[in-house]
Design an enzyme around this catalytic site. Structure first.
Site, short mmCIF file in Angstrom:
data_model
loop_
_atom_site.label_atom_id
_atom_site.label_comp_id
_atom_site.label_asym_id
_atom_site.label_seq_id
_atom_site.Cartn_x
_atom_site.Cartn_y
_atom_site.Cartn_z
N ASP A 1 38.48 75.03 27.02
CA ASP A 1 37.93 74.06 27.96
C ASP A 1 36.51 74.42 28.38
O ASP A 1 35.65 73.54 28.50
CB ASP A 1 38.83 73.96 29.19
N GLU B 1 31.91 63.38 30.09
CA GLU B 1 32.23 62.55 28.93
C GLU B 1 32.55 61.13 29.36
O GLU B 1 33.09 60.91 30.45
CB GLU B 1 33.43 63.13 28.18
N ASP C 1 34.25 69.17 31.85
CA ASP C 1 35.30 68.73 30.95
C ASP C 1 36.52 68.40 31.79
O ASP C 1 37.05 69.27 32.50
CB ASP C 1 35.62 69.82 29.93
#
Length: 392
Positions: free
Chosen positions: A347, A265, A181
């Protein structure tokens, strides 16, 4: 496989002048060809290929004799690259080609006849001859092309494209998987609980950069003092760029060495920088460059790099129960899940969800393979695209 090695070169004053002529000739030919191809398409509705423009170079040399001072294959490669730029544009892979400026980074490509003589010299064709260099790696394989570039701070580099003759290693399912992340407070948070702080490179050099830019703004444009001040600003900006790149290289290498499957991502950085409160911080952190390094290093090692859709709610799902959570403000860094009653780090929870979603898509056999890319549009339907040249 094709690999590129970027080395520093140190041209003499004569070689500096020769390279400046090469930069100018190839830049002029690019701009001229781009204007001709654009005007032809507007008037006739049909475009010109790079090969067609290549055949016009002898006539241009008669009209502009100074083009003869440039190595002929550099001129040919310039228009061929322009032709490929148009192909990329019409196939939706890139924007429309732009005109080149003499005030930014300069480059010229030598498609052949370049030899790495030793770890301290590279032989170029034409008037360049032997150029001092610092070849920090052993060159194994066939040298395909060499691109010489000059940064705004006056430093010269040569990018050596090498064909090593090896096949791409096959990917394996054996090994650990990790989800990453990306953020601003911490640069990267992994699913195994590791956090890597954001170095904030621009902030460390911001005071020095501000001072140099203030001096530049006071100089008369076009004067020698203005040029000296511009180089000083470029050196500070080059320093920031290099330390950022060094950080990305070391961290990406560390992650690739330890894991077999890497999931991140697909971030829409261009849309995110439209937020003027976070634009500078997002531009400084360099997520795109970091993900690019992760991807090609995983490819060379035969490992799996996956990107999940940008609309996957990684921060709004409990990593244990997979049940949805209420929307939280960015200031909330940890929370107690109302479903499992456990405290989660926001997170790390998102990183675990990213890893699990990537493994789920990969295992489902939805056309996603190693180095594949998963993009989930607004409709929620998963679209999968593979990186060019990959074969399962």
């Amino acid at each position: 496989m094709l690999k590129a090695v970027k080395v520093r070169i140190y041209p003499t004053q004569e070689q500096f002048i020769t390279l400046a002529k090469h930069f100018g000739c190839t830049r002029w030919l690019w701009n001229h060809s781009l204007a001709v191809m654009t005007e032809t398409y507007k008037t006739t509705g049909k475009g010109l290929s790079g090969l067609t423009m290549k055949k016009r170079i002898p006539a241009l040399k008669v009209e502009h004799e100074w083009l003869k001072e440039c190595y002929s294959q550099c001129l040919q490669q310039s228009v061929l690259n322009l032709g490929q730029a148009f192909v990329n544009f019409f196939e939706g892979r890139a924007k429309y080609p732009n005109f080149k400026s003499k005030h930014h980074r300069q480059s010229v490509q030598f498609p052949q006849n370049v030899t790495v003589v030793s770890d301290s010299a590279i032989k170029f064709p034409g008037l360049l001859g032997l150029v001092a260099a610092k070849v920090h790696r052993l060159i194994e394989g066939t040298l395909k092309t060499v691109t010489v570039s000059k940064n705004p701070d006056g430093k010269f580099f040569a990018s050596l494209l090498i064909e090593d003759g090896k096949l791409s290693p096959k990917s394996s399912r054996e090994g650990s998987a990790i989800g990453i992340d990306l953020g601003l407070t911490d640069f990267a948070i992994t699913s195994d609980g590791s956090k890597y702080a954001n170095p904030r490179h621009l902030k460390k050099h911001e005071r020095n950069l501000k001072r140099k830019q203030r001096k530049l703004s006071r100089r008369k444009k076009g004067s020698n003092n203005c040029n000296k001040a511009r180089i000083k600003v470029a050196k500070v900006q080059g320093k920031i760029s290099r330390v950022r790149e060094d950080f990305h290289h070391k961290l990406s290498r560390k992650i690739v060495n330890k894991n077999q499957v890497i999931v991140v991502e697909d971030l829409a950085v261009k849309n995110m920088v439209k937020n003027h409160n976070l634009a500078k911080a997002i531009s400084d952190v360099g997520w795109g460059q970091f993900c690019t390094m992760l991807k090609y290093k995983a490819e060379f090692e035969g490992k799996v790099y996956l990107e999940i859709g940008r609309f996957f709610p990684s921060s709004h799902l409990c990593s244990k129960t997979l049940l949805p959570l209420e929307k939280m403000d960015l200031s909330v860094r940890s929370f107690i899940c109302p479903h499992c009653q456990e405290r989660h780090d926001r997170d790390i929870n998102a990183a675990i969800n990213i890893r699990n979603e990537g493994l789920r898509i990969w295992a489902s056999g939805s056309g996603v393979t190693a180095l594949g890319r998963n993009v989930r549009p607004k409709g929620g339907r998963l679209k999968s695209t593979l990186s060019p040249g990959y074969c399962d």
